[in-house]
Design an enzyme around this catalytic site. Sequence first.
Site, PDB file in Angstrom:
ATOM      1  CG  ASP A  53      32.557 103.422  19.521  1.00 33.93           C
ATOM      2  OD1 ASP A  53      32.093 104.442  18.995  1.00 33.93           O
ATOM      3  OD2 ASP A  53      33.112 103.428  20.646  1.00 33.93           O
ATOM      4  CB  SER A  54      28.115 105.243  16.124  1.00 29.26           C
ATOM      5  OG  SER A  54      28.827 105.248  14.903  1.00 29.26           O
ATOM      6  CG  ASP A  92      35.566 104.529  17.023  1.00 24.34           C
ATOM      7  OD1 ASP A  92      36.484 105.314  17.349  1.00 24.34           O
ATOM      8  OD2 ASP A  92      34.374 104.873  16.927  1.00 24.34           O
ATOM      9  CE  LYS A 122      36.196 108.187  16.403  1.00 25.58           C
ATOM     10  NZ  LYS A 122      35.683 107.973  17.761  1.00 25.58           N
ATOM     11  CD  GLU A 124      34.910 107.439  22.903  1.00 22.78           C
ATOM     12  OE1 GLU A 124      34.673 107.444  24.128  1.00 22.78           O
ATOM     13  OE2 GLU A 124      34.056 107.180  22.040  1.00 22.78           O
ATOM     14  CD  GLU A 191      30.349 112.593  20.050  1.00 18.12           C
ATOM     15  OE1 GLU A 191      31.307 111.815  19.878  1.00 18.12           O
ATOM     16  OE2 GLU A 191      29.158 112.201  20.113  1.00 18.12           O
TER      17      GLU A 191
HETATM   18  O1  KIV Z   1      31.468 106.084  16.609  1.00 17.71           O
HETATM   19  C1  KIV Z   1      31.242 107.128  15.984  1.00 17.71           C
HETATM   20  O2  KIV Z   1      30.440 107.168  15.045  1.00 17.71           O
HETATM   21  C2  KIV Z   1      31.963 108.331  16.382  1.00 17.71           C
HETATM   22  C3  KIV Z   1      31.555 109.614  15.756  1.00 17.71           C
HETATM   23  C4  KIV Z   1      30.277 110.053  16.337  1.00 17.71           C
HETATM   24  C5  KIV Z   1      32.614 110.633  15.853  1.00 17.71           C
HETATM   25  O3  KIV Z   1      32.823 108.266  17.194  1.00 17.71           O
END
Ligand code: KIV
Length: 286
Positions: A53-54, A92, A122, A124, A191
């Site tokens: 989600d970056s 994510d 993934k 959080e 992280e």
């Molecule tokens: O969204 C992302 O890129 C991440 C990484 C920084 C682990 O969660």
Amino acid sequence: MAYLKPDRPEKVYVPALRKAKKKGKKLACLTAYDYPTARIVDEAGVELILVGDSIGNVIHGYGNTIPVTLDEIVSATKAVNRGSSRALIVSDLPYGSYHVNEDETVRNALRLMKHGGAEAVKLEGGRNRVNLVKRLVDEEIPVMAHIGLTPQSVHKLGGYRVQGKTNETAQTLIDDAKMLQDAGAFAIVLELVPREVAAIITKTLEISTVGIGAGSECDIQVLVLHDLVGLTFGRLPRFVRQYADLRDVMTKAVTAWMDDVKSGNYPNDDESYGLPEAVDIDELKP
Ligand code: KIV
């Protein structure tokens, strides 16, 4: 009949991570959000691609990951899936897509897998996600957990800071990691946690740790591709090592092309379509 081993490395599936950990073999994970970057990192040989989600910071310019939608991750995952053939694709679950209830989370995760082509998801959070992780795993959805700095909690945390710096908070991280492993997660992102804490978690767990700003002991390292190649704007986190300056390379290419356009040097005869010789130019009416 003897089978010849293909010279291409094998497709990476979830069990390969545990095997690599047992052998002490480090793996690499990078983010990708589109077809060309997926092709580049897959062909370079990373074992995991994270459709993170970056994307909110790096591609959409939102400033943080909160506004990222499931549709955006599904669309990015589809492109990444088309661009990669070997790496394990982890997508994510964005903010809001796993916060309402378990059924809705399962629906959203299934959409990422069925429509996007994700091979794992993934999410959080620590002990508060244990039941959710169990439920997803029960539905055959492989889950990577994510603890330490969890950017979706930026408003609660009040910024992007190292987590687990006191004995108490470090112990919470270690306990959370164990609970998430017991719940069935196949890997855990750590992280921005002190390297000593990441090392303890890595040694304690049977599943892989995926470190970002968490020291070299983690089983897998992950970075945001655009940070690595110099395509992000603003200050980079201290843990990033930038290996290229693509922003500079692209700016120079764009400037050179613009200069050529303005001086009449682009296009030249080779780059333009001339009329076929059969056409009589004198017969064309302006
Ligand atoms: O969204 C992302 O890129 C991440 C990484 C920084 C682990 O969660």
